[in-house]
Design an enzyme around this catalytic site. Structure first.
Site, PDB file in Angstrom:
ATOM      1  N   CYS B  37     -12.716   1.060   2.379  1.00  0.00           N
ATOM      2  CA  CYS B  37     -11.440   1.644   1.962  1.00  0.00           C
ATOM      3  C   CYS B  37     -11.277   3.058   2.507  1.00  0.00           C
ATOM      4  CB  CYS B  37     -11.337   1.682   0.442  1.00  0.00           C
ATOM      5  SG  CYS B  37     -11.471   0.068  -0.305  1.00  0.00           S
ATOM      6  N   CYS B 106      -7.007   9.512  -4.287  1.00  0.00           N
ATOM      7  CA  CYS B 106      -8.178  10.381  -4.125  1.00  0.00           C
ATOM      8  C   CYS B 106      -8.533  11.039  -5.458  1.00  0.00           C
ATOM      9  CB  CYS B 106      -7.907  11.471  -3.091  1.00  0.00           C
ATOM     10  SG  CYS B 106      -7.614  10.843  -1.449  1.00  0.00           S
TER      11      CYS B 106
END
Lengths: 430, 133
Positions: B37, B106
Site C-alpha cells: 500500500c 496517513c
C-alpha cells in the site's frame, strides 16, 4: 543485465549542452531538470525559427490570395517536409494536430470509425499511454472489441501473443515505439511485418521515439504515427499524425470545419507552432547520433554512480532495448514520493501511488510484474539535451545521500537488513 | 503536491526517529500498514511503572505526510499516560498538519500505530502479571 553498463570515454559532443546552456538550460537557482520524458525545454534554435511567424509573418497559411498567406503557407509546408523527412515519409502524409494526444485519438478513433462496417477489433498493449488506453475504452463503450496485450518482464510485447490476438475482424494495432515511463523500445520492424502480412493497420505512438531513435515508416511498415512537439525540444500545443498514402489509410475526422489538412483535421494551422515542430525535427535528425551517444554516456554514469553506492536498486524495463535518456529505478524500502520530497533540488517523477491522484502505483510497472512495494519506490530519471555531466554528478550525490537517510528511517529496511523476507509477514492491508 | 510548512518541517526534521528494544518488557511496538500500500509505520513506546510514556520512537516507510504523521504522533504521546495516548485522534493529526484529503489515511495509520503499540505493551504487561501470579 548490468553488462551493458560501462561508462566509457566522454564523447566529444558533450560540449553541445554547455554551448546551449546559456539560454536553454536551467535557471541558476532552479532545481536540476531530470524529467525529459514529461516534457523538454524548447531548443533556443527552435524558438528562433518560430519568432518571425508571430508578428511579422502572421498570415493565415490558408489564405490563397496574398503574400501574407503565401509566406505562412511556405513556412508550414517546409515544416511538414522536415517532419516527414525524419520518419522517411512523404510530406503529403503529415497532418498537423494539437499534440500526440490528439494524434492518437484521431488515428485510433478515425480508423475504427471509418472501417467499422467491416472490422470492429483493435489491439493495443497494457503499457500504452493513457490517451491510447482511454480512447480504446471509449471505443469499447461504442461496441468495438479491444484486446490489451500483456508485456513481458522487460516491458516488451510478445510477438507470438500479438500474432495469436489478430483475427479477421482486427482493423488496427496500436503499440507505442518507446514507453514514456520505462523508455523501452518495442520491436517495430517485426510488429510492422506481422501487421502488414495480416492486413492490420499499424499505428504507433512515437511521442517518445521521434528524434530519439531512427524511425522509417516504410522499413517498419508503419501506417499511422503520432508525433509530439514538446517531447523533442519543440513547442507545446503542436503535434502531427503520419497517415500512410500507399496503401492508403483512411480516417474519419474528429474535428470538422474548413477541410484543412485534407479534411482530416480542420482548423487554421498555428504557423509558429508548425514551424517549431518542423525545426525541432530537423535539429533532432541532424544531431540524433551524437546526442544519443552523449545521453548514453550520461545515463550510464548516473546508473553506475547510483548502483555503486547503493544496494537493492532495481532497474525497471529492458536495459538494452531502451532509449539512452531514460532510467527507471526502484529503491527498495524507500517510498517514491518521500524520496522526491527529499531530493527537492532534482525535478524527477515517480511511479509511486502517492504521486498520483488515484493512489494506485504505476500501471506500467505493475504490468511488468514489478511488485507493488517496489512500484511504490520507483523514480523515473529523464535526461536530455541540456543535461550536463555536472548535473548527473550532483544527482548521484543527492539521490544516494537521501536514499540512505530514508532507509535509516524505514522499518522495511531494518527487516531487510535482519534478513526477514517481507513477504512472510502478514500485513494488514488498508 | 504542496504540503503545509508543518509537514515539511516534520519531514525534514523528523522527531524521535529510531528504535527501542522490542524485546524489553517496558516497550510496546506497533507495526501497521503494508508495503504494497506504500506505507508501513513502526511506532514504539517505553512506558514507566507509573503508566506514563517516557519515550517514543518511530520508523516509517511512506510518503512525506506518513513520515510527518508518525513524527508528530511520537511527539504527542511522550509524557502522556497510556489512557491519554489511546485517545489520540487521527483527525487531530490531520488538522495539525493540514493534510490534504488524499493524505488523511496517513494520519489514520499513525493513530493505529499508537494504539497497536499500547496494546502490545499491555499484552506484555498482562503476560508478566500472569507469570507472577
Amino acid at each position: 543485465m548490468s553488462t551493458a553498463i560501462e561508462t566509457g570515454k566522454k564523447p566529444a559532443e558533450s560540449k553541445l549542452a554547455d554551448k546551449l546552456s546559456e539560454r536553454g538550460r536551467n535557471r541558476p537557482s532552479a532545481p536540476i531538470y531530470l524529467d525529459y520524458q514529461a516534457t523538454t525545454p524548447m531548443d533556443p534554435r527552435v524558438l528562433d525559427a518560430m519568432m518571425p511567424y508571430f508578428i511579422e509573418k502572421f498570415g493565415n497559411p490558408h489564405s490563397r490570395n496574398h503574400a501574407y498567406g503565401w509566406e505562412a503557407e511556405e513556412a508550414v509546408e517546409k515544416a511538414r517536409a522536415q517532419i516527414a523527412h525524419i520518419i522517411g515519409a512523404d510530406e503529403r502524409e503529415i497532418v498537423f494536430t494539437s499534440g500526440a494526444t490528439e494524434s492518437n485519438n484521431l488515428a485510433i478513433q478515425g480508423v475504427a470509425h471509418f472501417y467499422k462496417d467491416r472490422k470492429n477489433h483493435i489491439i493495443t498493449a497494457v503499457t500504452e499511454h493513457k490517451c491510447v488506453l482511454d480512447t480504446c475504452r471509449h471505443l469499447e463503450q461504442e461496441g468495438f472489441k479491444v484486446t490489451y496485450l500483456p508485456v513481458k518482464e522487460n516491458g516488451l510485447i510478445d510477438l507470438d501473443v500479438l500474432k495469436a490476438a489478430i483475427t479477421d475482424k482486427t482493423v488496427l494495432l496500436s503499440v507505442m515505439a518507446v514507453n514514456n515511463e520505462i523508455g523501452v523500445i518495442q520491436p517495430m520492424k517485426e510488429i510492422g511485418e506481422i501487421c502488414r502480412s495480416r492486413g492490420v493497420f499499424f499505428h504507433t505512438d512515437c511521442a517518445q521515439a521521434v528524434g530519439k531513435i531512427p524511425l522509417d515508416v516504410d522499413e517498419m511498415k508503419i501506417d499511422l504515427m503520432s508525433i509530439s512537439g514538446h517531447k523533442i525540444y519543440g513547442p507545446k500545443g503542436v503535434g502531427a499524425l503520419y497517415v500512410r498514402r500507399k496503401p492508403r489509410v483512411r480516417l474519419q475526422a474528429l474535428i470538422h470545419g474548413g477541410g484543412q489538412e485534407r479534411g482530416m483535421r480542420s482548423g487554421t494551422l498555428a504557423t509558429p507552432l508548425c514551424v517549431g515542430l518542423g525545426e525541432a525535427c530537423a535539429i533532432a535528425e541532424r544531431e540524433m547520433g551524437a546526442e544519443a551517444e552523449r545521453l548514453r554516456y550520461l545515463r550510464d554514469r548516473l546508473y553506475k554512480g547510483i548502483t555503486e553506492k547503493l544496494t537493492h536498486v532495481y532497474l525497471n524495463g529492458d536495459l538494452d532495448q531502451r532509449i539512452p535518456g531514460n532510467l527507471n529505478l526502484s529503491f527498495s524500502c524507500v517510498e517514491g514520493e518521500s524520496l522526491m520530497m527529499a531530493i527537492k533540488n532534482l525535478s524527477v517523477s515517480s511511479g509511486s501511488a502517492c504521486t498520483s491522484a488515484s493512489l494506485e502505483p504505476s500501471y506500467v510497472l505493475r504490468a511488468l510484474g514489478v511488485e507493488e512495494e517496489l512500484a511504490h519506490t520507483s523514480l523515473r530519471l529523464g535526461i536530455g539535451r541540456f543535461t550536463t555531466e555536472q548535473d548527473i554528478d550532483y544527482a548521484i550525490e543527492e539521490i544516494v545521500a537521501h536514499v540512505q537517510k530514508l532507509r535509516d528511517m524505514s522499518p522495511l529496511w531494518d527487516m531487510v537488513q535482519e534478513g526477514i523476507d517481507l513477504k512472510t509477514i502478514k500485513w494488514a492491508a488498508h | 503536491m504542496a504540503y503545509s510548512d508543518k509537514v515539511i518541517d516534520h519531514y525534514e526534521n523528523p522527531r524521535n526517529v529510531g528504535a527501542l528494544d522490542k524485546g524489553a518488557e517496558d516497550v510496546g511496538t506497533g507495526l501497521v500498514g503494508a508495503p504494497a500500500c506504500g506505507d508501513v509505520m513502526k511506532l514504539q513506546i517505553k512506558v514507566g511503572s507509573d503508566g506514563v510514556i517516557q519515550d517514543a520512537k518511530f520508523k516509517t516507510f511512506g510518503c512525506g505526510s506518513a513520515i510527518a504523521s508518525s513524527s508528530l504522533a511520537t511527539e504527542w504521546v511522550k509524557g502522556k499516560t497510556l489512557d491519554e495516548a489511546a485517545k489520540l485522534k487521527n483527525t487531530d493529526i490531520a488538522q495539525h498538519l493540514s493534510l490534504p484529503p488524499v493524505k488523511i489515511h496517513c494520519s489514520v495509520l499513525a493513530e493505529d500505530a499508537v494504539k497497536a503499540a499500547i496494546e502490545d505493551y499491555k499484552a506484555k504487561l498482562a503476560k508478566k502479571q500472569k507469570a507472577a501470579d
